[in-house]
Scaffold this motif. Structure first.
Motif, mmCIF file in Angstrom:
data_model
loop_
_atom_site.group_PDB
_atom_site.id
_atom_site.type_symbol
_atom_site.label_atom_id
_atom_site.label_comp_id
_atom_site.label_asym_id
_atom_site.label_seq_id
_atom_site.Cartn_x
_atom_site.Cartn_y
_atom_site.Cartn_z
ATOM 1 N N ALA A 198 -50.103 -57.547 -53.653
ATOM 2 C CA ALA A 198 -51.487 -57.998 -54.150
ATOM 3 C C ALA A 198 -51.115 -58.841 -55.178
ATOM 4 O O ALA A 198 -51.634 -59.970 -55.535
ATOM 5 C CB ALA A 198 -52.095 -56.759 -54.582
ATOM 6 N N ILE A 274 -64.042 -64.513 -58.165
ATOM 7 C CA ILE A 274 -64.559 -63.699 -57.141
ATOM 8 C C ILE A 274 -63.697 -62.644 -56.668
ATOM 9 O O ILE A 274 -63.726 -61.464 -56.364
ATOM 10 C CB ILE A 274 -65.249 -64.233 -56.106
ATOM 11 C CG1 ILE A 274 -66.670 -64.993 -56.632
ATOM 12 C CG2 ILE A 274 -65.700 -63.239 -55.032
ATOM 13 C CD1 ILE A 274 -67.387 -65.810 -55.621
ATOM 14 N N ILE A 275 -62.419 -63.329 -56.347
ATOM 15 C CA ILE A 275 -61.325 -62.491 -55.730
ATOM 16 C C ILE A 275 -60.338 -61.638 -56.729
ATOM 17 O O ILE A 275 -60.308 -60.528 -56.314
ATOM 18 C CB ILE A 275 -60.138 -63.610 -55.262
ATOM 19 C CG1 ILE A 275 -60.934 -64.311 -53.919
ATOM 20 C CG2 ILE A 275 -58.889 -62.650 -54.743
ATOM 21 C CD1 ILE A 275 -59.922 -65.450 -53.234
ATOM 22 N N TYR A 276 -60.543 -61.914 -57.878
ATOM 23 C CA TYR A 276 -59.638 -61.398 -58.892
ATOM 24 C C TYR A 276 -60.338 -59.821 -59.267
ATOM 25 O O TYR A 276 -59.085 -58.990 -58.978
ATOM 26 C CB TYR A 276 -59.670 -61.979 -60.358
ATOM 27 C CG TYR A 276 -58.840 -61.245 -61.382
ATOM 28 C CD1 TYR A 276 -57.417 -61.311 -61.347
ATOM 29 C CD2 TYR A 276 -59.293 -60.470 -62.219
ATOM 30 C CE1 TYR A 276 -56.736 -60.738 -62.164
ATOM 31 C CE2 TYR A 276 -58.545 -59.805 -63.449
ATOM 32 C CZ TYR A 276 -57.420 -60.051 -63.074
ATOM 33 O OH TYR A 276 -56.521 -59.149 -64.188
ATOM 34 N N PRO A 277 -61.434 -59.582 -59.317
ATOM 35 C CA PRO A 277 -61.769 -57.810 -59.393
ATOM 36 C C PRO A 277 -61.252 -57.301 -58.207
ATOM 37 O O PRO A 277 -61.149 -56.052 -58.692
ATOM 38 C CB PRO A 277 -63.199 -57.959 -59.395
ATOM 39 C CG PRO A 277 -63.640 -59.462 -59.972
ATOM 40 C CD PRO A 277 -62.749 -60.371 -59.213
ATOM 41 N N PHE A 278 -61.139 -57.872 -57.094
ATOM 42 C CA PHE A 278 -60.738 -56.814 -55.937
ATOM 43 C C PHE A 278 -59.328 -56.477 -55.800
ATOM 44 O O PHE A 278 -58.729 -55.533 -55.235
ATOM 45 C CB PHE A 278 -60.959 -57.535 -54.527
ATOM 46 C CG PHE A 278 -62.665 -57.785 -54.220
ATOM 47 C CD1 PHE A 278 -63.348 -56.810 -54.027
ATOM 48 C CD2 PHE A 278 -63.246 -59.090 -54.593
ATOM 49 C CE1 PHE A 278 -64.837 -56.712 -53.845
ATOM 50 C CE2 PHE A 278 -64.594 -59.129 -54.667
ATOM 51 C CZ PHE A 278 -65.287 -57.837 -54.140
ATOM 52 N N VAL A 279 -58.437 -57.289 -56.742
ATOM 53 C CA VAL A 279 -57.161 -57.195 -56.535
ATOM 54 C C VAL A 279 -56.479 -56.671 -58.089
ATOM 55 O O VAL A 279 -55.235 -56.359 -58.328
ATOM 56 C CB VAL A 279 -56.150 -58.255 -56.126
ATOM 57 C CG1 VAL A 279 -56.496 -58.517 -54.852
ATOM 58 C CG2 VAL A 279 -56.457 -59.571 -57.074
ATOM 59 N N HIS A 280 -57.430 -56.194 -59.123
ATOM 60 C CA HIS A 280 -57.209 -56.213 -60.503
ATOM 61 C C HIS A 280 -56.276 -55.006 -60.454
ATOM 62 O O HIS A 280 -55.240 -55.002 -61.240
ATOM 63 C CB HIS A 280 -58.307 -56.082 -61.424
ATOM 64 C CG HIS A 280 -58.005 -55.566 -62.705
ATOM 65 N ND1 HIS A 280 -57.357 -56.685 -63.596
ATOM 66 C CD2 HIS A 280 -58.373 -54.494 -63.371
ATOM 67 C CE1 HIS A 280 -57.312 -55.997 -64.702
ATOM 68 N NE2 HIS A 280 -57.698 -54.729 -64.545
ATOM 69 N N LYS A 281 -56.796 -53.792 -59.865
ATOM 70 C CA LYS A 281 -56.010 -52.662 -60.018
ATOM 71 C C LYS A 281 -54.472 -52.679 -59.605
ATOM 72 O O LYS A 281 -53.489 -52.152 -60.219
ATOM 73 C CB LYS A 281 -56.681 -51.316 -59.591
ATOM 74 C CG LYS A 281 -56.863 -51.556 -57.997
ATOM 75 C CD LYS A 281 -57.640 -50.301 -57.501
ATOM 76 C CE LYS A 281 -57.735 -50.327 -55.986
ATOM 77 N NZ LYS A 281 -58.441 -49.023 -55.414
ATOM 78 N N TYR A 282 -54.364 -53.251 -58.426
ATOM 79 C CA TYR A 282 -53.026 -53.457 -57.774
ATOM 80 C C TYR A 282 -52.361 -54.527 -58.865
ATOM 81 O O TYR A 282 -51.120 -54.325 -58.870
ATOM 82 C CB TYR A 282 -53.195 -53.970 -56.310
ATOM 83 C CG TYR A 282 -53.875 -53.105 -55.398
ATOM 84 C CD1 TYR A 282 -53.341 -51.903 -55.009
ATOM 85 C CD2 TYR A 282 -55.168 -53.333 -54.814
ATOM 86 C CE1 TYR A 282 -53.834 -51.164 -54.064
ATOM 87 C CE2 TYR A 282 -55.894 -52.599 -54.126
ATOM 88 C CZ TYR A 282 -55.026 -51.318 -53.735
ATOM 89 O OH TYR A 282 -55.781 -50.494 -52.862
#
Length: 294
Positions: A198, A274-282
């Motif tokens: 990620a 838009i994409i960043y929040p979906f991969v933030h935790k990883y």
């Protein structure tokens, strides 16, 4: 027994939190200002009336941007460069990093040294251009992707992740069961490496999405231009038109150029935001693990 914080610790934490809060607020303010300016009237933006919230809300800036058919061509090309480039880059980075993380790789230190050397020294722009030309890649979409396909810093992060997060016992157990190296990598290592993958996807995707230099140097066909290069041309054309008109019309165009500038920033930035929040935790987990014990 828990040890209480000293007075010095409390002062340090207070100063630290205060500075970090001010820094975060400055970033947030800039983002809000750019969004507000892109939706405000040209006169309000040019006169400095926009401070935080939009003034005289209008979509004129976005209308001027999306009125250009080449913007959609730029979006199409950039999506292609980002998807294909990220897929290829992540594939090359993970395979290289995993190989370098294996202590039984012959010449591991020499290969790593040669790769690290490229982080500090390169042939320069002209030799790179000559190589691209001799490979018949000029005016090709691959000329945008291949020169920046692999980053050594990303290989080091991924190598550290593989070395510290994938137990050697898994490899030994797999080898006892007759598992080959390639099957072990695809069936065991990759499923356990979602965090670092990620991180690599985000790093490479942002790089390809913001790509403009390779396209500017190697491409002649405007049908292959990246979005960033297209947006740059639109802004330059607006400024050129402003310089070629009379005083009254030039003033109006100058006002529109200000709004156009902010609208272009939003158009170029929204997909990554838009994409960043979906991969933030990883992203956080992968960076922390991959950056330790290098």
């Amino acid at each position: 027994m828990a040890i209480g914080k000293t007075k010095g610790d409390k002062i340090f934490n207070f100063i630290n939190y205060t500075l970090l809060s001010l820094l975060a607020l400055s970033f947030i303010y800039v983002l809000i200002f750019v969004i507000s300016a892109s939706f405000s009237s040209p006169t309000a933006v040019y006169s400095g009336k926009v401070v935080l919230w939009p003034v005289d809300v209008t979509l004129e800036g976005y209308e001027r941007v999306f009125r250009e058919s080449k913007v959609w061509i730029g979006y199409r090309n950039t999506v292609f460069y980002t998807l294909v480039g990220t897929l290829l880059s992540v594939a090359l980075t993970t395979t290289s990093a995993y190989a370098l993380s294996r202590k039984d790789l012959p010449g591991r230190g020499v290969v790593t040294g040669l790769l690290v050397f490229t982080m500090f020294f390169s042939g320069g722009l002209i030799p790179t251009y000559l190589i691209i030309r001799d490979l018949n890649l000029l005016d090709s979409m691959w000329a945008v992707i291949l020169p920046s396909c692999v980053s050594m810093s990303n290989i080091i992060i991924a190598r550290t992740f593989f070395a510290n997060s994938i137990p050697i016992d898994l490899l030994e157990a797999a080898q006892l069961d007759g598992c080959s190296n390639s099957r072990y990598f695809f069936s065991i290592v990759l499923p356990l490496s979602q965090a670092i993958i990620a991180v690599l996807c985000l790093y490479y995707a942002v790089g390809y999405w913001n790509q403009y230099f390779n396209a500017m140097i190697y491409l002649k066909d405007r049908e292959k231009y990246t979005l960033q290069l297209i947006l740059r041309e639109i802004l330059i054309e607006a400024q050129a038109s402003e310089a070629m008109t009379d005083n009254l019309e030039a003033a109006q165009l100058q006002e529109v150029s200000e709004v156009l500038k902010y609208a272009l920033i939003i158009v170029a930035s929204v997909p990554m935001l838009i994409i960043y929040p979906f991969v933030h935790k990883y992203f956080v987990k992968g960076v922390m693990i991959g950056s330790l014990k290098g």
